[in-house]
Design a protein around this motif. Structure first.
Motif, PDB file in Angstrom:
ATOM      1  N   ARG A   1      -0.553   7.228  10.003  1.00 58.64           N
ATOM      2  CA  ARG A   1      -1.219   6.909   8.738  1.00 58.64           C
ATOM      3  C   ARG A   1      -0.850   5.462   8.434  1.00 58.64           C
ATOM      4  O   ARG A   1       0.304   5.151   8.150  1.00 58.64           O
ATOM      5  CB  ARG A   1      -0.716   7.876   7.668  1.00 58.64           C
ATOM      6  CG  ARG A   1      -1.417   7.773   6.346  1.00 58.64           C
ATOM      7  CD  ARG A   1      -1.047   8.953   5.464  1.00 58.64           C
ATOM      8  NE  ARG A   1      -1.664  10.186   5.957  1.00 58.64           N
ATOM      9  CZ  ARG A   1      -2.351  11.030   5.192  1.00 58.64           C
ATOM     10  NH1 ARG A   1      -2.498  10.767   3.914  1.00 58.64           N
ATOM     11  NH2 ARG A   1      -2.868  12.111   5.700  1.00 58.64           N
TER      12      ARG A   1
ATOM     13  N   PHE B   1       8.952   7.785   0.839  1.00 58.10           N
ATOM     14  CA  PHE B   1       8.903   6.957   2.044  1.00 58.10           C
ATOM     15  C   PHE B   1       9.867   7.512   3.088  1.00 58.10           C
ATOM     16  O   PHE B   1      11.076   7.557   2.877  1.00 58.10           O
ATOM     17  CB  PHE B   1       9.264   5.510   1.705  1.00 58.10           C
ATOM     18  CG  PHE B   1       8.923   4.530   2.792  1.00 58.10           C
ATOM     19  CD1 PHE B   1       7.611   4.151   3.002  1.00 58.10           C
ATOM     20  CD2 PHE B   1       9.908   3.998   3.614  1.00 58.10           C
ATOM     21  CE1 PHE B   1       7.276   3.246   4.003  1.00 58.10           C
ATOM     22  CE2 PHE B   1       9.586   3.103   4.621  1.00 58.10           C
ATOM     23  CZ  PHE B   1       8.268   2.723   4.807  1.00 58.10           C
TER      24      PHE B   1
ATOM     25  N   ALA C   1       9.300   6.072   9.228  1.00 57.43           N
ATOM     26  CA  ALA C   1       8.215   5.097   9.071  1.00 57.43           C
ATOM     27  C   ALA C   1       8.500   3.839   9.882  1.00 57.43           C
ATOM     28  O   ALA C   1       9.647   3.491  10.178  1.00 57.43           O
ATOM     29  CB  ALA C   1       8.030   4.742   7.602  1.00 57.43           C
TER      30      ALA C   1
ATOM     31  N   GLY D   1       1.202  11.802   4.061  1.00 57.94           N
ATOM     32  CA  GLY D   1       1.558  11.590   5.456  1.00 57.94           C
ATOM     33  C   GLY D   1       2.743  12.438   5.869  1.00 57.94           C
ATOM     34  O   GLY D   1       2.743  13.080   6.927  1.00 57.94           O
TER      35      GLY D   1
ATOM     36  N   ILE E   1       4.144   7.257   9.168  1.00 58.70           N
ATOM     37  CA  ILE E   1       3.684   6.183   8.296  1.00 58.70           C
ATOM     38  C   ILE E   1       3.914   4.853   9.000  1.00 58.70           C
ATOM     39  O   ILE E   1       5.014   4.578   9.484  1.00 58.70           O
ATOM     40  CB  ILE E   1       4.436   6.198   6.946  1.00 58.70           C
ATOM     41  CG1 ILE E   1       4.257   7.555   6.264  1.00 58.70           C
ATOM     42  CG2 ILE E   1       3.944   5.069   6.050  1.00 58.70           C
ATOM     43  CD1 ILE E   1       2.830   7.916   5.955  1.00 58.70           C
TER      44      ILE E   1
ATOM     45  N   VAL F   1       1.257   7.946   1.117  1.00 55.55           N
ATOM     46  CA  VAL F   1       2.508   8.062   1.867  1.00 55.55           C
ATOM     47  C   VAL F   1       3.022   9.494   1.835  1.00 55.55           C
ATOM     48  O   VAL F   1       3.438  10.054   2.860  1.00 55.55           O
ATOM     49  CB  VAL F   1       3.555   7.083   1.298  1.00 55.55           C
ATOM     50  CG1 VAL F   1       4.919   7.312   1.955  1.00 55.55           C
ATOM     51  CG2 VAL F   1       3.110   5.637   1.505  1.00 55.55           C
TER      52      VAL F   1
END
Length: 254
Positions: free
Chosen positions: A87, A51, A55, A26, A33, A23
């Motif tokens: 990703r 994160f 995403a 990315g 993500i 992650v």
């Protein structure tokens, strides 16, 4: 970019920790993500410090259409919005009425392999602990160019997307892998009426492997299979087995 990895996990509690670098990289390299799976297993991944807010989470049970179509749409959207690529971390669960059967799972994996190979996505398919048996894991590992984690004995062959028109086959297709080979071919036949296989890196295909090839070709009507790059022994064995006939829609070329 373009990798498609099968990650077999022994302990689901390690999913978030072990996927954290994936992650984070990315975000570092400018990829969007995309998480695929039920909310429960992905909850800890979404809590990761790295994160990103950009995403996307795809719940396969709330998605209209296939997972592959949803991922492909995100790949196109990411390109329009300036991301390098996507990703993807796809969590696969076994058991329960909502879990896909093996034909549907293989079809999905072949589709994701195509998105990776042709679209430049990076796809990791995480197989969470459950009721997978060795034969099922062998089949899904066959359609991933790379594997990761504790797993049963690796399959003797791999089949994955190579270019826009065909699949590359590597390794040995014998009695141990013939069933998996046939299953993968039947799944591939759902994608196209004309399958092209590159056999340049096939070391051996025995009688059971050839029979699986024939059965797959006859499984769905109006499908043809062309084998390219077969070595002399494979071509001779095919002819001596009596398969070079018009009734069998398979052409084996050197």
């Amino acid at each position: 970019m373009g990798d498609h990895v099968c990650w077999v996990i022994d302990d689901a509690r390690g999913l978030a920790t072990d996927s954290a670098p994936f992650v984070a990289d990315g975000a570092l390299f400018g990829d969007r993500i995309v998480l695929v799976g039920a909310p429960g297993p992905l909850a800890e991944v979404r809590k990761l410090r790295a994160f990103p807010s950009s995403a996307v989470v795809i719940d396969p049970f709330d998605t209209a259409g296939s997972i592959v179509s949803a991922v492909d749409q995100e790949l196109k959207r990411a390109s329009r919005e300036g991301f390098r690529s996507v990703r993807v971390l796809a969590c696969r669960q076994s058991g329960g009425d909502a879990a896909p059967g093996m034909p549907a799972l293989l079809d999905s994996e072949l589709g994701l392999d195509e998105v990776a190979a042709l679209g430049g996505a990076t796809v990791v398919c995480a197989y969470l602990p459950g009721t997978w048996d060795a034969a099922e894991l062998e089949q899904v590992m066959c359609v991933h160019p790379q594997t990761l984690g504790n797993r049963p004995e690796l399959p003797g062959f791999h089949m994955f997307r190579s270019g826009s028109e065909g699949w590359k086959v590597t390794g040995v297709i014998d009695s141990d892998g013939a069933h998996a080979f046939g299953s993968v071919l039947r799944a591939a036949a759902l994608h196209t009426p004309a399958i092209r296989l590159c056999f340049e890196d096939v070391e051996l295909i025995d009688a059971t492997g050839m029979r699986a090839l024939v059965d797959a070709a006859l499984h769905l009507p109006d499908r043809t299979i062309t084998v390219e790059g077969a070595n002399r022994i494979v071509r001779l064995s095919w002819q001596l087995s009596g398969y070079s006939v018009p009734e069998i829609p398979v052409e084996v070329l050197g």
